[in-house]
Motif scaffolding. Structure first.
Motif, PDB file in Angstrom:
ATOM      1  N   ASP A  10       0.835  -1.209   0.000  1.00  0.00           N
ATOM      2  CA  ASP A  10       0.000   0.000   0.000  1.00  0.00           C
ATOM      3  C   ASP A  10       0.868   1.256   0.000  1.00  0.00           C
ATOM      4  O   ASP A  10       1.709   1.450   0.875  1.00  0.00           O
ATOM      5  CB  ASP A  10      -0.910   0.020   1.230  1.00  0.00           C
ATOM      6  CG  ASP A  10      -1.915  -1.116   1.233  1.00  0.00           C
ATOM      7  OD1 ASP A  10      -2.463  -1.422   0.165  1.00  0.00           O
ATOM      8  OD2 ASP A  10      -2.144  -1.712   2.305  1.00  0.00           O
ATOM      9  N   CYS A  20      -8.491   1.559   0.685  1.00  0.00           N
ATOM     10  CA  CYS A  20      -8.492   0.749   1.910  1.00  0.00           C
ATOM     11  C   CYS A  20      -9.278   1.436   3.023  1.00  0.00           C
ATOM     12  O   CYS A  20     -10.062   0.807   3.734  1.00  0.00           O
ATOM     13  CB  CYS A  20      -7.061   0.491   2.384  1.00  0.00           C
ATOM     14  SG  CYS A  20      -6.081  -0.595   1.341  1.00  0.00           S
ATOM     15  N   ASN A  48      -2.603  -6.404  10.415  1.00  0.00           N
ATOM     16  CA  ASN A  48      -3.413  -6.879   9.295  1.00  0.00           C
ATOM     17  C   ASN A  48      -4.881  -6.515   9.549  1.00  0.00           C
ATOM     18  O   ASN A  48      -5.228  -5.975  10.607  1.00  0.00           O
ATOM     19  CB  ASN A  48      -3.211  -8.370   9.046  1.00  0.00           C
ATOM     20  CG  ASN A  48      -3.715  -9.253  10.179  1.00  0.00           C
ATOM     21  OD1 ASN A  48      -4.520  -8.846  11.018  1.00  0.00           O
ATOM     22  ND2 ASN A  48      -3.255 -10.487  10.209  1.00  0.00           N
ATOM     23  N   GLU A  49      -5.751  -6.807   8.577  1.00  0.00           N
ATOM     24  CA  GLU A  49      -7.133  -6.344   8.703  1.00  0.00           C
ATOM     25  C   GLU A  49      -7.859  -6.943   9.900  1.00  0.00           C
ATOM     26  O   GLU A  49      -8.698  -6.279  10.514  1.00  0.00           O
ATOM     27  CB  GLU A  49      -7.922  -6.585   7.419  1.00  0.00           C
ATOM     28  CG  GLU A  49      -7.873  -7.976   6.873  1.00  0.00           C
ATOM     29  CD  GLU A  49      -6.765  -8.172   5.848  1.00  0.00           C
ATOM     30  OE1 GLU A  49      -6.865  -9.128   5.068  1.00  0.00           O
ATOM     31  OE2 GLU A  49      -5.800  -7.384   5.826  1.00  0.00           O
ATOM     32  N   TYR A  72     -13.986  -4.579   0.016  1.00  0.00           N
ATOM     33  CA  TYR A  72     -12.619  -4.252  -0.396  1.00  0.00           C
ATOM     34  C   TYR A  72     -12.402  -4.623  -1.867  1.00  0.00           C
ATOM     35  O   TYR A  72     -11.858  -3.834  -2.649  1.00  0.00           O
ATOM     36  CB  TYR A  72     -11.632  -5.000   0.495  1.00  0.00           C
ATOM     37  CG  TYR A  72     -10.177  -4.783   0.151  1.00  0.00           C
ATOM     38  CD1 TYR A  72      -9.489  -3.671   0.634  1.00  0.00           C
ATOM     39  CD2 TYR A  72      -9.475  -5.681  -0.648  1.00  0.00           C
ATOM     40  CE1 TYR A  72      -8.162  -3.462   0.318  1.00  0.00           C
ATOM     41  CE2 TYR A  72      -8.144  -5.483  -0.959  1.00  0.00           C
ATOM     42  CZ  TYR A  72      -7.488  -4.372  -0.469  1.00  0.00           C
ATOM     43  OH  TYR A  72      -6.170  -4.168  -0.788  1.00  0.00           O
ATOM     44  N   THR A 104       4.327  -6.898   3.551  1.00  0.00           N
ATOM     45  CA  THR A 104       3.230  -5.958   3.772  1.00  0.00           C
ATOM     46  C   THR A 104       2.578  -6.206   5.119  1.00  0.00           C
ATOM     47  O   THR A 104       2.589  -7.328   5.633  1.00  0.00           O
ATOM     48  CB  THR A 104       2.175  -6.099   2.649  1.00  0.00           C
ATOM     49  OG1 THR A 104       1.055  -5.251   2.940  1.00  0.00           O
ATOM     50  CG2 THR A 104       1.676  -7.533   2.513  1.00  0.00           C
ATOM     51  N   LYS A 106      -0.598  -5.932   5.370  1.00  0.00           N
ATOM     52  CA  LYS A 106      -1.917  -6.451   5.036  1.00  0.00           C
ATOM     53  C   LYS A 106      -2.021  -7.922   5.408  1.00  0.00           C
ATOM     54  O   LYS A 106      -1.019  -8.634   5.481  1.00  0.00           O
ATOM     55  CB  LYS A 106      -2.183  -6.305   3.534  1.00  0.00           C
ATOM     56  CG  LYS A 106      -2.178  -4.886   3.020  1.00  0.00           C
ATOM     57  CD  LYS A 106      -2.312  -4.861   1.507  1.00  0.00           C
ATOM     58  CE  LYS A 106      -3.759  -4.946   1.070  1.00  0.00           C
ATOM     59  NZ  LYS A 106      -4.518  -3.730   1.366  1.00  0.00           N
ATOM     60  N   SER A 110      -6.482  -9.992   1.760  1.00  0.00           N
ATOM     61  CA  SER A 110      -6.545  -8.690   1.095  1.00  0.00           C
ATOM     62  C   SER A 110      -5.315  -8.476   0.218  1.00  0.00           C
ATOM     63  O   SER A 110      -5.408  -7.872  -0.865  1.00  0.00           O
ATOM     64  CB  SER A 110      -6.687  -7.552   2.107  1.00  0.00           C
ATOM     65  OG  SER A 110      -5.542  -7.440   2.918  1.00  0.00           O
ATOM     66  N   CYS A 111      -4.168  -8.971   0.650  1.00  0.00           N
ATOM     67  CA  CYS A 111      -2.951  -8.881  -0.150  1.00  0.00           C
ATOM     68  C   CYS A 111      -3.138  -9.579  -1.490  1.00  0.00           C
ATOM     69  O   CYS A 111      -2.820  -9.015  -2.555  1.00  0.00           O
ATOM     70  CB  CYS A 111      -1.777  -9.494   0.617  1.00  0.00           C
ATOM     71  SG  CYS A 111      -0.241  -9.586  -0.322  1.00  0.00           S
ATOM     72  N   THR A 114      -5.418  -7.741  -3.939  1.00  0.00           N
ATOM     73  CA  THR A 114      -4.737  -6.630  -4.598  1.00  0.00           C
ATOM     74  C   THR A 114      -3.753  -7.123  -5.653  1.00  0.00           C
ATOM     75  O   THR A 114      -3.715  -6.599  -6.776  1.00  0.00           O
ATOM     76  CB  THR A 114      -4.025  -5.754  -3.555  1.00  0.00           C
ATOM     77  OG1 THR A 114      -5.009  -5.105  -2.747  1.00  0.00           O
ATOM     78  CG2 THR A 114      -3.161  -4.686  -4.224  1.00  0.00           C
ATOM     79  N   THR A 129       3.069 -11.469   4.919  1.00  0.00           N
ATOM     80  CA  THR A 129       1.932 -10.620   5.269  1.00  0.00           C
ATOM     81  C   THR A 129       1.938 -10.284   6.754  1.00  0.00           C
ATOM     82  O   THR A 129       2.769 -10.765   7.519  1.00  0.00           O
ATOM     83  CB  THR A 129       0.617 -11.296   4.859  1.00  0.00           C
ATOM     84  OG1 THR A 129       0.560 -12.614   5.413  1.00  0.00           O
ATOM     85  CG2 THR A 129       0.505 -11.394   3.347  1.00  0.00           C
TER      86      THR A 129
END
Length: 209
Positions: A10, A20, A48-49, A72, A104, A106, A110-111, A114, A129
């Protein structure tokens, strides 16, 4: 000599942060009991989310997380492509024999959403992640150093925040600060990481290659 370059996602590979924030606000606000402000959401960054949602939704975090992913994915239409030149940069590094990884904050789901939207799911030798408990980029860097048997000076990380600079210092590797995002805090990056701030993907390409 750099043997492995790892990238943040991101704000480094794509202008995904505004999307996001919008997806998080729409999915999680009903479970938080009020409309979440951007500041509240940004304060959860680094996790992370699942970890982010736990911070604001409490016991209802699982329902909120379930709602988050389709929103998302749908909102990703607002950011259908990575930054111009990023894929070419990664392919140039790989052609030069440099390993390219992704680290990341994330979560894995979600990673991958994307990366698939960007057509980049097969560009990385390793994808690390985030954690729901604490920021874990320094640990991810250390894991890659050990796995590929690299010295710290053979590794660099490309990230867009001051926290990325701090994680790299903790792991003992160089941070190359990406300042091409519309939301980049260029002044803070220059203060935290002088002489290693890049205003364009092309500038970073010239530095690395």
């Amino acid at each position: 000599m750099i043997k492995l370059a790892a990238f943040d996602l991101d704000g480094t590979i794509g202008e995904t942060i505004p999307m996001c924030i919008k997806a998080f606000k729409q999915a999680v606000s009903p479970y938080a009991g009020h409309v979440l402000s951007e500041r509240e959401i940004v304060q959860t960054f680094g996790l992370n989310e699942a970890g982010m949602i736990k911070m604001v939704a409490g016991e209802k975090w699982q329902e909120a997380l379930h709602d988050f992913y389709p929103i998302y994915e749908r909102m990703h239409e607002e950011c259908p492509k990575p930054y111009e030149g990023i894929c070419e940069l990664i392919k140039t590094l790989r052609a030069a024999g440099i390993l390219v990884a992704l680290i990341t904050g994330k979560g894995e789901k979600s990673c991958m959403i994307t990366l698939e939207k960007f057509g980049m799911q097969n560009l990385f030798c390793s994808i690390k992640t985030g954690s729901e408990d604490k920021p874990n980029k320094a640990e991810a860097i250390t894991e890659l150093l050990h796995f590929y048997q690299l010295k710290e000076e053979e590794f660099c990380y490309v990230g867009d925040t001051v926290s990325d600079v701090a994680a790299c210092r903790k792991a003992g590797v160089a941070c190359l600060s990406a300042a091409w995002s519309a939301g980049a805090d260029v002044a803070a990056l220059k203060e935290a990481n002088p002489s290693k701030v890049f205003s364009s993907v092309k500038d970073l390409l010239h530095f690395l290659c």
